[in-house]
Design a protein around this motif. Structure first.
Motif, PDB file in Angstrom:
ATOM      1  N   PHE A  12       9.483  34.043 -29.171  1.00 46.07           N
ATOM      2  CA  PHE A  12       9.852  32.662 -29.489  1.00 46.07           C
ATOM      3  C   PHE A  12      11.358  32.473 -29.377  1.00 46.07           C
ATOM      4  O   PHE A  12      12.130  33.310 -29.831  1.00 46.07           O
ATOM      5  CB  PHE A  12       9.414  32.291 -30.908  1.00 46.07           C
ATOM      6  CG  PHE A  12       7.952  32.035 -31.056  1.00 46.07           C
ATOM      7  CD1 PHE A  12       7.421  30.770 -30.840  1.00 46.07           C
ATOM      8  CD2 PHE A  12       7.084  33.061 -31.391  1.00 46.07           C
ATOM      9  CE1 PHE A  12       6.064  30.528 -30.964  1.00 46.07           C
ATOM     10  CE2 PHE A  12       5.725  32.833 -31.520  1.00 46.07           C
ATOM     11  CZ  PHE A  12       5.211  31.562 -31.307  1.00 46.07           C
ATOM     12  N   LYS A  16      12.436  29.433 -30.542  1.00 51.27           N
ATOM     13  CA  LYS A  16      12.555  28.611 -31.752  1.00 51.27           C
ATOM     14  C   LYS A  16      11.271  28.819 -32.544  1.00 51.27           C
ATOM     15  O   LYS A  16      10.180  28.825 -31.969  1.00 51.27           O
ATOM     16  CB  LYS A  16      12.715  27.142 -31.379  1.00 51.27           C
ATOM     17  CG  LYS A  16      12.867  26.230 -32.568  1.00 51.27           C
ATOM     18  CD  LYS A  16      13.057  24.776 -32.158  1.00 51.27           C
ATOM     19  CE  LYS A  16      13.272  23.973 -33.416  1.00 51.27           C
ATOM     20  NZ  LYS A  16      12.414  22.831 -33.521  1.00 51.27           N
ATOM     21  N   SER A  49       5.127  26.708 -36.207  1.00 51.79           N
ATOM     22  CA  SER A  49       5.235  26.105 -34.885  1.00 51.79           C
ATOM     23  C   SER A  49       6.491  26.652 -34.222  1.00 51.79           C
ATOM     24  O   SER A  49       7.384  27.171 -34.899  1.00 51.79           O
ATOM     25  CB  SER A  49       5.310  24.576 -34.974  1.00 51.79           C
ATOM     26  OG  SER A  49       6.469  24.190 -35.691  1.00 51.79           O
ATOM     27  N   THR A  57       8.645  27.237 -30.081  1.00 50.52           N
ATOM     28  CA  THR A  57       8.729  27.158 -28.632  1.00 50.52           C
ATOM     29  C   THR A  57       8.923  28.576 -28.116  1.00 50.52           C
ATOM     30  O   THR A  57       9.835  29.288 -28.553  1.00 50.52           O
ATOM     31  CB  THR A  57       9.914  26.270 -28.200  1.00 50.52           C
ATOM     32  OG1 THR A  57       9.777  24.988 -28.818  1.00 50.52           O
ATOM     33  CG2 THR A  57       9.949  26.108 -26.695  1.00 50.52           C
ATOM     34  N   THR A  58       8.053  28.982 -27.199  1.00 51.58           N
ATOM     35  CA  THR A  58       8.142  30.333 -26.654  1.00 51.58           C
ATOM     36  C   THR A  58       9.333  30.435 -25.697  1.00 51.58           C
ATOM     37  O   THR A  58       9.920  29.421 -25.302  1.00 51.58           O
ATOM     38  CB  THR A  58       6.862  30.727 -25.890  1.00 51.58           C
ATOM     39  OG1 THR A  58       6.762  29.921 -24.715  1.00 51.58           O
ATOM     40  CG2 THR A  58       5.627  30.574 -26.758  1.00 51.58           C
ATOM     41  N   ASN A  71       9.176  28.302 -22.818  1.00 50.85           N
ATOM     42  CA  ASN A  71       9.280  26.868 -23.107  1.00 50.85           C
ATOM     43  C   ASN A  71       7.940  26.203 -23.409  1.00 50.85           C
ATOM     44  O   ASN A  71       7.756  25.015 -23.163  1.00 50.85           O
ATOM     45  CB  ASN A  71       9.990  26.138 -21.977  1.00 50.85           C
ATOM     46  CG  ASN A  71      11.165  25.344 -22.498  1.00 50.85           C
ATOM     47  OD1 ASN A  71      11.606  25.553 -23.630  1.00 50.85           O
ATOM     48  ND2 ASN A  71      11.658  24.441 -21.692  1.00 50.85           N
ATOM     49  N   LYS A 109       5.205  24.969 -26.194  1.00 50.92           N
ATOM     50  CA  LYS A 109       5.157  24.585 -27.605  1.00 50.92           C
ATOM     51  C   LYS A 109       3.846  25.069 -28.217  1.00 50.92           C
ATOM     52  O   LYS A 109       2.775  24.735 -27.739  1.00 50.92           O
ATOM     53  CB  LYS A 109       5.322  23.086 -27.751  1.00 50.92           C
ATOM     54  CG  LYS A 109       6.666  22.619 -27.209  1.00 50.92           C
ATOM     55  CD  LYS A 109       7.120  21.358 -27.844  1.00 50.92           C
ATOM     56  CE  LYS A 109       8.464  20.887 -27.321  1.00 50.92           C
ATOM     57  NZ  LYS A 109       9.555  21.757 -27.588  1.00 50.92           N
ATOM     58  N   GLN A 163       0.655  23.246 -29.338  1.00 55.32           N
ATOM     59  CA  GLN A 163       0.999  22.137 -30.236  1.00 55.32           C
ATOM     60  C   GLN A 163       0.311  20.869 -29.755  1.00 55.32           C
ATOM     61  O   GLN A 163       0.129  20.656 -28.566  1.00 55.32           O
ATOM     62  CB  GLN A 163       2.513  21.911 -30.259  1.00 55.32           C
ATOM     63  CG  GLN A 163       3.230  22.794 -31.222  1.00 55.32           C
ATOM     64  CD  GLN A 163       4.709  22.447 -31.318  1.00 55.32           C
ATOM     65  OE1 GLN A 163       5.121  21.318 -31.068  1.00 55.32           O
ATOM     66  NE2 GLN A 163       5.504  23.430 -31.676  1.00 55.32           N
TER      67      GLN A 163
END
Length: 116
Positions: free
Chosen positions: A39, A41, A63, A65-66, A69, A71, A94
């Motif tokens: 990830f 984020k 949750s 963001t890999t 990119n 989600k 997501q």
């Protein structure tokens, strides 16, 4: 979809039955591990209680963001019964919370049982 949904359950034997605070630590540790794996984020919710495997469990949502990119979201719950940790994790793209949390995770959580 650019991310395959997964539902996994793990059983981990422990030396005693865990209390609420120990389960919270387990959930936070599991989230640390999940968040450190690919990830860029990663966010997590606070922990909360819910029944799982006929025991009090602790869960949290996440949750992120890999690095590719994508989600992603998910939920993890951990309970302890008869010196066994039960760890259930659902991960999905997501935007599909209703499908995977309400439709898959909750149905599994309510229907799974141990066998002797």
């Amino acid at each position: 979809m650019d991310y395959p949904a997964t539902l996994s359950i793990r059983l981990v034997p422990v030396s005693k039955n865990y209390n609420k605070n120990e389960l919270i630590k387990e959930v936070k540790s599991a989230l640390d591990t999940i968040g450190s794996e690919g990830f860029q984020k990663f966010d997590r919710s606070n922990t909360a209680g819910r029944k799982f495997m006929n025991s009090d469990g602790i869960y949290a949502n996440y949750s992120g963001t890999t690095t590719d990119n994508v989600k992603v979201a998910g939920r993890i719950i951990i309970s302890c019964s008869d010196k066994m940790l039960y760890i259930l994790n659902v991960s999905y793209p997501q935007g599909y919370t209703k499908t995977y949390v309400d439709g898959v995770y909750d149905k599994f959580r309510h229907s799974v049982k141990t066998t002797n």
